[in-house]
Design a protein around this motif. Sequence first.
Motif, PDB file in Angstrom:
ATOM      1  N   HIS A  98      -4.274 -12.781  -7.481  1.00 49.29           N
ATOM      2  CA  HIS A  98      -3.064 -11.271  -7.634  1.00 49.29           C
ATOM      3  C   HIS A  98      -3.574 -10.200  -7.579  1.00 49.29           C
ATOM      4  CE1 HIS A  98      -1.733 -14.404 -10.930  1.00 49.29           C
ATOM      5  NE2 HIS A  98      -0.531 -13.475 -10.729  1.00 49.29           N
ATOM      6  N   PHE A  99      -5.509 -10.251  -7.075  1.00 50.42           N
ATOM      7  CA  PHE A  99      -5.775  -8.756  -6.256  1.00 50.42           C
ATOM      8  C   PHE A  99      -6.509  -9.065  -4.965  1.00 50.42           C
ATOM      9  CE2 PHE A  99      -5.836  -8.227 -10.992  1.00 50.42           C
ATOM     10  CZ  PHE A  99      -4.941  -7.637 -11.692  1.00 50.42           C
ATOM     11  N   ASN A 100      -6.452 -10.117  -4.448  1.00 49.50           N
ATOM     12  CA  ASN A 100      -7.006 -10.199  -2.514  1.00 49.50           C
ATOM     13  C   ASN A 100      -6.498  -9.603  -2.379  1.00 49.50           C
ATOM     14  OD1 ASN A 100      -9.049 -11.685  -1.779  1.00 49.50           O
ATOM     15  ND2 ASN A 100      -7.747 -12.952  -0.989  1.00 49.50           N
ATOM     16  N   ASN A 101      -5.330  -8.720  -2.409  1.00 44.41           N
ATOM     17  CA  ASN A 101      -4.905  -8.161  -0.845  1.00 44.41           C
ATOM     18  C   ASN A 101      -4.285  -6.884  -1.699  1.00 44.41           C
ATOM     19  OD1 ASN A 101      -5.440 -10.217   0.672  1.00 44.41           O
ATOM     20  ND2 ASN A 101      -3.751 -11.252   0.239  1.00 44.41           N
ATOM     21  N   LEU A 102      -5.094  -6.273  -1.430  1.00 41.22           N
ATOM     22  CA  LEU A 102      -4.813  -4.082  -1.770  1.00 41.22           C
ATOM     23  C   LEU A 102      -4.047  -3.656  -0.414  1.00 41.22           C
ATOM     24  CD1 LEU A 102      -7.861  -3.309  -4.898  1.00 41.22           C
ATOM     25  CD2 LEU A 102      -5.550  -3.954  -5.166  1.00 41.22           C
ATOM     26  N   PRO A 103      -3.260  -2.985  -0.842  1.00 38.75           N
ATOM     27  CA  PRO A 103      -2.194  -2.362   0.083  1.00 38.75           C
ATOM     28  C   PRO A 103      -4.166  -1.290   0.749  1.00 38.75           C
ATOM     29  CG  PRO A 103      -2.142  -1.145  -1.464  1.00 38.75           C
ATOM     30  CD  PRO A 103      -2.695  -2.370  -2.299  1.00 38.75           C
ATOM     31  N   PRO A 104      -3.939  -1.034   1.622  1.00 44.67           N
ATOM     32  CA  PRO A 104      -4.714   0.225   2.515  1.00 44.67           C
ATOM     33  C   PRO A 104      -4.931   0.848   1.375  1.00 44.67           C
ATOM     34  CG  PRO A 104      -3.405   0.009   4.396  1.00 44.67           C
ATOM     35  CD  PRO A 104      -2.942  -0.559   2.767  1.00 44.67           C
ATOM     36  N   ASN A 105      -6.683   2.235   1.160  1.00 44.24           N
ATOM     37  CA  ASN A 105      -6.453   3.428   0.695  1.00 44.24           C
ATOM     38  C   ASN A 105      -5.727   3.045  -1.576  1.00 44.24           C
ATOM     39  OD1 ASN A 105      -8.120   4.316   2.317  1.00 44.24           O
ATOM     40  ND2 ASN A 105      -5.659   5.172   3.773  1.00 44.24           N
ATOM     41  N   PRO A 106      -5.840   2.020  -1.554  1.00 43.82           N
ATOM     42  CA  PRO A 106      -4.707   2.005  -3.021  1.00 43.82           C
ATOM     43  C   PRO A 106      -5.111   3.584  -3.630  1.00 43.82           C
ATOM     44  CG  PRO A 106      -6.733   0.292  -3.104  1.00 43.82           C
ATOM     45  CD  PRO A 106      -6.905   1.918  -2.369  1.00 43.82           C
ATOM     46  N   SER A 107      -3.977   3.488  -4.863  1.00 41.56           N
ATOM     47  CA  SER A 107      -4.156   4.607  -5.750  1.00 41.56           C
ATOM     48  C   SER A 107      -5.203   4.171  -7.079  1.00 41.56           C
ATOM     49  CB  SER A 107      -3.497   4.955  -6.546  1.00 41.56           C
ATOM     50  OG  SER A 107      -2.398   3.712  -7.304  1.00 41.56           O
ATOM     51  N   SER A 108      -5.106   5.228  -7.828  1.00 39.61           N
ATOM     52  CA  SER A 108      -5.993   4.538  -8.830  1.00 39.61           C
ATOM     53  C   SER A 108      -5.426   4.427  -9.651  1.00 39.61           C
ATOM     54  CB  SER A 108      -6.629   6.062  -9.331  1.00 39.61           C
ATOM     55  OG  SER A 108      -5.775   6.632 -10.223  1.00 39.61           O
ATOM     56  N   GLU A 109      -3.651   4.145  -9.461  1.00 37.40           N
ATOM     57  CA  GLU A 109      -3.243   3.633 -11.125  1.00 37.40           C
ATOM     58  C   GLU A 109      -2.932   1.446 -10.713  1.00 37.40           C
ATOM     59  OE1 GLU A 109       1.658   3.339 -11.232  1.00 37.40           O
ATOM     60  OE2 GLU A 109       0.758   4.899 -11.354  1.00 37.40           O
ATOM     61  N   ILE A 110      -3.462   1.141  -9.282  1.00 35.43           N
ATOM     62  CA  ILE A 110      -3.379  -0.059  -8.318  1.00 35.43           C
ATOM     63  C   ILE A 110      -4.811  -0.917  -8.304  1.00 35.43           C
ATOM     64  CG2 ILE A 110      -3.350  -1.449  -6.163  1.00 35.43           C
ATOM     65  CD1 ILE A 110      -1.474   0.298  -5.010  1.00 35.43           C
ATOM     66  N   THR A 111      -6.395   0.345  -8.449  1.00 38.32           N
ATOM     67  CA  THR A 111      -7.216  -0.070  -8.645  1.00 38.32           C
ATOM     68  C   THR A 111      -7.294   0.010 -10.178  1.00 38.32           C
ATOM     69  OG1 THR A 111      -7.954   1.532  -7.811  1.00 38.32           O
ATOM     70  CG2 THR A 111      -7.713   0.315  -6.165  1.00 38.32           C
TER      71      THR A 111
END
Length: 105
Positions: free
Chosen positions: A88-101
């Motif tokens: 579920h968390f291996n592929n974060l988008p570039p420069n993820p927001s704090s909401e995502i991270t």
Amino acid sequence: MTAAIDASLITALVERWRPETSTFHMLLGEVTITLEDVATLSGLLIDGEAVIVDVPNQEWLATCIKLLGHAPTDLSGGVVRMSWLKEHFNNLPPNPSSEITGKFA
């Protein structure tokens, strides 16, 4: 890229593991797995403050959803499997927001 599993290496490590001391007994002495080893193998970050949450057992599912945005289907005893986290968390988008991270990133 997926690393190949070396069965003979795994067998050798299992034979040298001593559960009473949580160490591997090698020819040169005792060796243990460190947090840095786990970070290297899993790709997880180990710097920053620890995220510790005291949650009653019946609230684990809601807490996972609150903190992670998802909850594993096989959550038992408060254990979240690394395979589920990676899925579920291996592929974060570039420069993820704090909401995502999350607020602890």
